[in-house]
Write an enzyme that holds these catalytic residues in place. Structure first.
Site, mmCIF file in Angstrom:
data_model
loop_
_atom_site.group_PDB
_atom_site.id
_atom_site.type_symbol
_atom_site.label_atom_id
_atom_site.label_comp_id
_atom_site.label_asym_id
_atom_site.label_seq_id
_atom_site.Cartn_x
_atom_site.Cartn_y
_atom_site.Cartn_z
ATOM 1 N N ILE A 1 0.840 -1.204 0.000
ATOM 2 C CA ILE A 1 0.000 0.000 0.000
ATOM 3 C C ILE A 1 0.871 1.248 0.000
ATOM 4 O O ILE A 1 0.580 2.229 -0.665
ATOM 5 C CB ILE A 1 -0.943 0.014 1.221
ATOM 6 C CG1 ILE A 1 -1.763 -1.291 1.279
ATOM 7 C CG2 ILE A 1 -1.861 1.229 1.176
ATOM 8 C CD1 ILE A 1 -2.615 -1.541 0.056
ATOM 9 N N GLY A 2 1.943 1.196 0.765
ATOM 10 C CA GLY A 2 2.877 2.320 0.773
ATOM 11 C C GLY A 2 2.466 3.466 1.677
ATOM 12 O O GLY A 2 2.753 4.629 1.389
ATOM 13 N N LEU A 3 1.774 3.146 2.777
ATOM 14 C CA LEU A 3 1.411 4.161 3.776
ATOM 15 C C LEU A 3 0.504 5.265 3.216
ATOM 16 O O LEU A 3 0.556 6.411 3.666
ATOM 17 C CB LEU A 3 2.669 4.793 4.394
ATOM 18 C CG LEU A 3 3.592 3.839 5.157
ATOM 19 C CD1 LEU A 3 4.878 4.556 5.548
ATOM 20 C CD2 LEU A 3 2.903 3.272 6.380
ATOM 21 N N CYS B 1 7.895 -0.110 8.485
ATOM 22 C CA CYS B 1 7.081 -0.506 7.339
ATOM 23 C C CYS B 1 7.981 -0.860 6.153
ATOM 24 O O CYS B 1 8.811 -0.049 5.741
ATOM 25 C CB CYS B 1 6.119 0.617 6.947
ATOM 26 S SG CYS B 1 5.125 0.226 5.484
ATOM 27 N N ILE C 1 5.340 -8.122 15.465
ATOM 28 C CA ILE C 1 6.258 -7.483 14.532
ATOM 29 C C ILE C 1 5.480 -6.893 13.360
ATOM 30 O O ILE C 1 4.292 -7.182 13.176
ATOM 31 C CB ILE C 1 7.298 -8.487 13.972
ATOM 32 C CG1 ILE C 1 6.579 -9.700 13.386
ATOM 33 C CG2 ILE C 1 8.334 -8.856 14.995
ATOM 34 C CD1 ILE C 1 7.467 -10.734 12.700
ATOM 35 N N THR D 1 5.026 -6.466 9.117
ATOM 36 C CA THR D 1 5.054 -7.453 8.050
ATOM 37 C C THR D 1 6.488 -7.718 7.596
ATOM 38 O O THR D 1 7.389 -6.913 7.809
ATOM 39 C CB THR D 1 4.229 -6.965 6.847
ATOM 40 O OG1 THR D 1 4.694 -5.670 6.454
ATOM 41 C CG2 THR D 1 2.755 -6.887 7.200
ATOM 42 N N GLY E 1 0.922 -10.672 14.348
ATOM 43 C CA GLY E 1 1.396 -11.545 13.283
ATOM 44 C C GLY E 1 0.616 -12.832 13.139
ATOM 45 O O GLY E 1 0.817 -13.777 13.895
ATOM 46 N N THR F 1 -4.747 -8.882 9.235
ATOM 47 C CA THR F 1 -5.221 -9.459 7.982
ATOM 48 C C THR F 1 -6.518 -10.238 8.119
ATOM 49 O O THR F 1 -7.367 -10.203 7.214
ATOM 50 C CB THR F 1 -4.118 -10.364 7.398
ATOM 51 O OG1 THR F 1 -2.921 -9.595 7.217
ATOM 52 C CG2 THR F 1 -4.536 -10.950 6.065
#
Length: 318
Positions: free
Chosen positions: A74-76, A133, A194, A196, A247, A270
Site C-alpha cells: 500500500i505504501g502508507l 514498514c 512485529i 510485516t 502476526g 489481515t
C-alpha cells in the site's frame, strides 16, 4: 477447574478492556468497520499509520494472495495528519474503546511534527511508532533496520509527549533485540512485534511480479512463527516491558501463543478482511481458555512458555 476472570490488561499503565486490538493498516480509524462489527467489543484500535503530509502510496496492483497469507504494498497511503484529525479526530474521541495512533515518516522531524499534532487527541492512550514498514520507496527510510536511527526517532517523539510510545519493529534485521534495546533506552514505553516481512511473488504465466512495487509486506498465518520468535527473544531480554504481539492471528489459540511467548496484548490485522468479527471472537476464545484453566487474567499467560532453558540474548540490562 473454573473461576472468575477478567479480560482487561494493563500494559505498564496503559489499560485496555480486552487483550485483542485491531492492528494498524487493516481497520483505518474504525469508521468503516463500525458498519459491520460492534466496536465496543474490541480491546482497542490502532489507526492506520499517519504521516505529516498526504502520501499517495505505491503503484498498483498493491495486494497479492500467498499461501497462508498475503502480500501488500500500500505504501502508507493516507491524507496527512491535518486532514486525518479533521475527519477522524471527533470519531476517535467518541469511540467506546481506547485508541492508539500509529505514526510514520521519512525523517526524524516528520515523526516529531506528527507527534505534536496528535498528542492531545481525546481517547488516544498511546502512540505506535511505525519505524519498520517495508512498503517504502527507499529502504534507507526503514529506521528500525538501524539501532541508532531507531533510537533517534523514538527519542525525538518521547521528548514531545507524555503518551506512552510503542516502537513497532521488524524481523528483517540481524538481531531484533539490539534494535529493541536502542528504542527502550531512547524512551519507548513498549514494543509492537512485529511488522510485516518483506516478501515477493511472481506470476509464472506473465513472468512479472504480482505487485506493482515488486516487493511488499507478508502478513497472515505464514508469518506467525517469526512473530512468536521475536516476541520471545525480546521478552526474555527485557522482562516486564509491555509488548503488543502482532502476526498471523486468526483464532484464540493463535493469540494465546503470542501471549505465552511474552506479549501482554495482541493485535489482529489481515484476518479482519475475511472475518470482520474476528477480534471480538478471539477475545471470547481467550476468555474461555482462562476459565477452563482456572486463570483470572490474560496476564497469567504472558511469558508463561515452558522453555527448557532461557535463551541467552546479547542485550545489556536497562
Amino acid at each position: 477447574m473454573t473461576g472468575e476472570h477478567s479480560l482487561a490488561v494493563d500494559l505498564g499503565g496503559v489499560r485496555f478492556p480486552t487483550p485483542v486490538l485491531a492492528a494498524s493498516g487493516c481497520f483505518n480509524s474504525g469508521r468503516e468497520m463500525a458498519e459491520i462489527t460492534d466496536l465496543s467489543r474490541l480491546g482497542g484500535i490502532v489507526t492506520k499509520s499517519i504521516t505529516l503530509g498526504p502520501t499517495r502510496g505505491r503503484p498498483t496492483p498493491r495486494m497479492a494472495e500467498t499461501p497462508s497469507g498475503m502480500l501488500n504494498a500500500i505504501g502508507l497511503q493516507n491524507p496527512g495528519v491535518d486532514e486525518f484529525l479533521a475527519k477522524d479526530g471527533p470519531f476517535i474521541a467518541s469511540l467506546p474503546v481506547p485508541v492508539v495512533i500509529s505514526i510514520a515518516g521519512t525523517s526524524v522531524e516528520e515523526y516529531a511534527q506528527v507527534t505534536l499534532r496528535v498528542r492531545d487527541v481525546p481517547n488516544v492512550v498511546a502512540i505506535e511508532a511505525n519505524i519498520s514498514c517495508p512498503n517504502v520507496e527507499h529502504r534507507n527510510q526503514i529506521f528500525a533496520c538501524h539501532p541508532i536511527d531507531a533510537a533517534e526517532v523514538i527519542g525525538a517523539m518521547s521528548r514531545l509527549t507524555s503518551l506512552p510510545i510503542f516502537a513497532k519493529l521488524t524481523a528483517d534485521v540481524t538481531d531484533i533485540v539490539i534494535v529493541a534495546e536502542a528504542c527502550l533506552r531512547a524512551g519507548a514505553h513498549g514494543l509492537s512485534l512485529i511488522n510485516t516481512l518483506l516478501g515477493m511473488a511472481i506470476d509464472v504465466e506473465t513472468f512479472r511480479p504480482k505487485l506493482g512495487a515488486v516487493t511488499g509486506g507478508l502478513s497472515g498465518p505464514a508469518m506467525r512463527p517469526v512473530a512468536v520468535r521475536c516476541i520471545y527473544q525480546c521478552a526474555q531480554a527485557f522482562p516486564g516491558v509491555p509488548i503488543f504481539g502482532i502476526g498471523g492471528i486468526t483464532t484464540g489459540a493463535d493469540a494465546i501463543e503470542l501471549l505465552l511467548a511474552g506479549a501482554s496484548a495482541v493485535q489482529v490485522g489481515t484476518a479482519n478482511f475475511h472475518h470482520p468479527d474476528v477480534i471480538a471472537d478471539v477475545a471470547t476464545e481467550i476468555g474461555r481458555f482462562l476459565e477452563k484453566r482456572g486463570l483470572s487474567s490474560p496476564a497469567d499467560l504472558t511469558g508463561r512458555v515452558r522453555a527448557a532453558e532461557r535463551v541467552p540474548e546479547p542485550a545489556q540490562p536497562l
